[in-house]
Design an enzyme around this catalytic site. Structure first.
Site, PDB file in Angstrom:
ATOM      1  CD  GLU A 178     -11.196 -11.955  21.713  1.00 52.63           C
ATOM      2  OE1 GLU A 178     -11.852 -13.141  21.749  1.00 52.63           O
ATOM      3  OE2 GLU A 178     -11.678 -11.040  21.429  1.00 52.63           O
ATOM      4  CD  GLU A 199     -18.812 -10.941  23.756  1.00 57.24           C
ATOM      5  OE1 GLU A 199     -18.040 -10.236  24.502  1.00 57.24           O
ATOM      6  OE2 GLU A 199     -18.268 -11.665  22.727  1.00 57.24           O
TER       7      GLU A 199
END
Length: 503
Positions: free
Chosen positions: A268, A297
């Site tokens: 994250e 991502e």
């Protein structure tokens, strides 16, 4: 002409800032729904989200924004940012305008209630609680696809939201090559006879100590959780932002698994760093975010796996871990490194090893395609899910919670999102190949704790552009090549053949 142009440009930026304010308010309410909101507030919160989404819809489809598009699209010498801004708002205008406003508001409200139903269903491991809500989400998306129109597979219309320009045909090719390579390497690993020890990760680790260690790592990564970010806990770890000065991440602690929260922190934070690096000049253009979900991502999985699971990374951080966690007493660096990279086909995507992770994504991709094309009913998903897990990974979910209910994405209608995770692996390895060309001693620097050099390269080559470039253009700009699976496949083979001593 020049004076009128400048006035129009200022007016456009002010207009888009108002739209960003509303969208940020929606995102803030959604963050609160996942982190702080009491359960009984679901209905009223969904009404709030419905109202604000209606206002966002109006601004996105107004006569004013149509006039901006028509004015600027006829000017051929626009600067790069303005050109990308107009292309972006035109694309969103055409997509949003095709959905009736009232139906869009109802969809957002239904998504909020659906997300809450998913949480309850997951907690009780009962798919039937979630089933009627998921049916609504699928029907809405099927209807939207027809509104938008599509070429080839219906699912292409949804892919284009998250990864502009990608198609099922391209993904089928990339994922097919990737799947075959993973299955081949997995077979060799099974035949190696080596099974790294992992029991030292399952001792008791307090959430407080996990958070403290996570912050040590994030400080080195340069994710700012003190002034422009924060860390909270949620059922499913995620990152959200409201501009580049407020970028928040969450994780979830398990006292008997050291790895879960740790790699969620790193993952994250990778997302968070990307958003915090977006230049101020892109605020108010709708380009002040990542290029695509796949590129996003690539950043999180690059940090989590390529950097965070490398031996060089732990050459620096493992001595600190030994000071903080007596649970690792007697475990040397090689054992620890092998342990965090163990290959063990499992049920949970977010807890899966780096090698088999993409198989989890491919399963979801295939299910989503079938759902949107009406080839499978929502009622049959648990059975279909379990069959695919048996076929691809050789494991059987014992219940809905560790099976079809494990992810939150479908609850808010995010169909077309899942492929981004595996595409992120491919982008990340391709970026690594270029990074190693530019900085041959990059991993020597990482072993010294120098993650600034990693951050700077990513910022200079990717982050600073925000969403100015489409993903296909960005990967070519950075690496000189179109997206390919070969670099990730080479990376996997090199890494795991070394760990498992495969020739």
């Amino acid at each position: 002409m020049e004076a009128n142009f400048q006035k129009k440009l200022v007016d456009l930026n002010n207009y888009l800032k108002n739209l960003e304010y509303i969208n940020s308010s929606i995102a803030l309410l959604q963050w609160d729904s996942m982190v702080n909101m009491p359960k009984n507030a679901v209905r009223y919160r969904s009404e709030m989200l419905g109202y604000l989404s209606g206002e966002s819809y109006k601004l996105s489809t107004s006569s004013e924004i149509k006039e901006f598009i028509e004015y600027f699209q006829d000017i051929h010498d626009l600067d790069e940012i303005t050109k990308a801004t107009i292309e972006n708002i035109k694309r969103e205008y055409n997509r949003t305008k095709k959905i009736p406003e009232d139906e869009y508001k109802q969809y957002v409200m239904a998504a909020s209630v659906s997300s809450s139903a998913w949480e309850e269903a997951k907690e009780k491991s009962d798919f039937k609680i979630f089933e009627p809500h998921l049916e609504k989400m699928v029907k809405y998306n099927q209807k939207f696809v027809e509104y938008w129109g599509y070429q080839g597979n219906k699912y292409n219309a949804l892919l284009d939201i998250y990864e502009a320009g990608i198609t099922t045909e391209k993904i089928d090719s990339l994922f097919g090559e990737l799947r075959d390579a993973i299955v081949s390497l997995l077979g060799k690993i099974k035949q190696s006879g080596y099974s790294p020890s992992t029991e030292f990760f399952t001792k008791k680790f307090s959430p407080a100590s996990q958070e403290k260690f996570g912050k040590i790592i994030m400080d080195k990564m340069e994710y700012d959780y003190k002034k422009t970010g924060r860390i909270d806990e949620s059922t499913h770890p995620f990152t959200t932002n409201f501009g580049n000065k407020d970028v928040r991440i969450t994780t979830h602690y398990y006292e008997n698994d050291f790895r879960s929260a740790l790699f969620s922190f790193i993952h994250e934070a990778g997302h968070g760093i990307y958003e915090q690096d977006i230049p101020d000049e892109l605020q108010g253009t709708l380009l002040g975010t990542g290029a695509s979900m796949g590129i996003h991502e690539s950043q999180s999985r690059f940090y989590e796996n390529i950097i965070g699971r490398s031996k060089e990374f732990w050459q620096f951080f493992y001595p600190e871990a030994l000071k903080m966690f007596p649970q690792f007493k007697g475990v040397d660096l090689q054992e620890f490194y092998d342990g965090i990279n163990t290959v063990n086909p499992s049920l949970i995507r977010t807890e899966s090893d780096e090698l088999t992770y993409s198989l989890h994504v491919i399963i979801r991709y295939e299910i989503e395609k079938s759902l949107i094309n009406g080839e499978v009913n929502v009622h049959d998903l648990p059975e279909m899910w379990n069959e695919k897990y048996k076929e691809y990974l050789g494991v059987n979910p014992k219940n809905d919670s560790e099976g079809v209910l494990q992810d939150m994405h479908w609850s808010d209608g995010s169909f077309g999102y899942f492929p981004s995770y595996a595409l992120g692996n491919l982008y990340g390895a391709q970026f690594l190949n270029k990074m190693e060309q530019d900085i041959p001693d990059i991993f020597d620097e990482i072993s010294k704790g120098n993650l600034t050099i990693v951050h700077k390269w990513l910022n200079d080559n990717i982050h600073k552009y925000g969403a100015v470039y489409k993903p296909a253009d960005l990967i070519k700009k950075v690496t000189g090549e179109e997206l390919t699976a070969k670099y990730f496949i080479n990376y996997l083979n090199k890494k795991y053949k070394s760990i498992y001593k495969i020739k």
